[in-house]
Design an enzyme around this catalytic site. Sequence first.
Site, short mmCIF file in Angstrom:
data_model
loop_
_atom_site.label_atom_id
_atom_site.label_comp_id
_atom_site.label_asym_id
_atom_site.label_seq_id
_atom_site.Cartn_x
_atom_site.Cartn_y
_atom_site.Cartn_z
CB SER A 1 -4.09 -5.09 3.32
OG SER A 1 -3.61 -6.04 2.27
CE1 TYR B 1 -1.48 -1.34 0.42
CE2 TYR B 1 -1.74 -3.72 0.69
CZ TYR B 1 -2.37 -2.24 0.77
OH TYR B 1 -3.01 -2.49 1.04
CE LYS C 1 -2.79 -1.88 3.92
NZ LYS C 1 -3.38 -0.55 4.81
#
Length: 329
Positions: A138, A151, A155
Amino acid sequence: MSKVVVITGASGGVGRATAREFARRGDRVALLARGQSGLDHAAADVRAEGGEALAIQVDVADHHAVSAAAQRVMYDLGPIDVWVNDAFSGVFAPVTDIEPEEFRRVIEVSYLGYVYGTKAALKQMIPRDTGVIVQVGSALAYRGIPLQSAYCAAKHAIQGFHESLRCELLHDKSNVRVTMVQLPAVNTPQFGWVLSRLPRRAQPVPPIYQPEVAARAIVHAADHPKRRERWVGASTVATLLGDKVIPGLLDHYLARSGYASQQTGAPRDPDQPVNLWKPADERTDQGAHGTFDEQAHPRSTQQWLSRHRGLIAGGALVAAAAGIVLGRS
């Protein structure tokens, strides 16, 4: 010749769209996810597109289960040619509103799940000296934003893990390849099933892309893994980085805009499903698309340019405008 492909998080969203994309080529696709209904429908999609499907219900946070799934794939479909790590979960909330157990769970699924999947793939690929591992990343691997701390942390961790592994494989002169596909905001069901403590309904930060855009990039990366990273589309954050905004100013910008840009005007449904601990598609299939079809782009100019070698300079220019450097091995 068809390939054996494993996709984690294959029951919905980008994983679901990617499974269909591989199936269109006649590949044998192993679908790894928790939700049985989502898996059943994903397997039906693969068969409808001309591929062979093997659905395996597994939680990627369980390394024993991931290893066992890889062994089953080898016995049922053959040696693994491509492994795509895509499974993840998250929490939409400020850091102060996320419980320690929730942080742990996100990291176990969204980071350690990638580690376990990668190790299971390497166990088969290294002895054969062939194979490709695709890490679905991402833009948030490079820049954290508010309300998605768990999150973003996962990542970032995947990015560091990927770089370390790639150097080790280069040192060993291995023909096993690893690559990352860095995604922008994508219209997937996650915004309707992620654990959220926001007052309003969660949404992806525009510009938003359809999951098929990401799926095409993932399949292309699996076929041409020599490039270190591939970016699917520019995000607001990446664009700011491309404009060389001073980090402190970017912090202030995100502090002002990051809350509103991740929420719609509608109140959050307090009864929406939560997939952090249990699958949201155990009994009801959620498909590949979320509820943002009207805003989502079906194509990415940046992706198209980067895929066509004759126009790679143009692709690099577009990427540079978004704060992106396309590395090559």
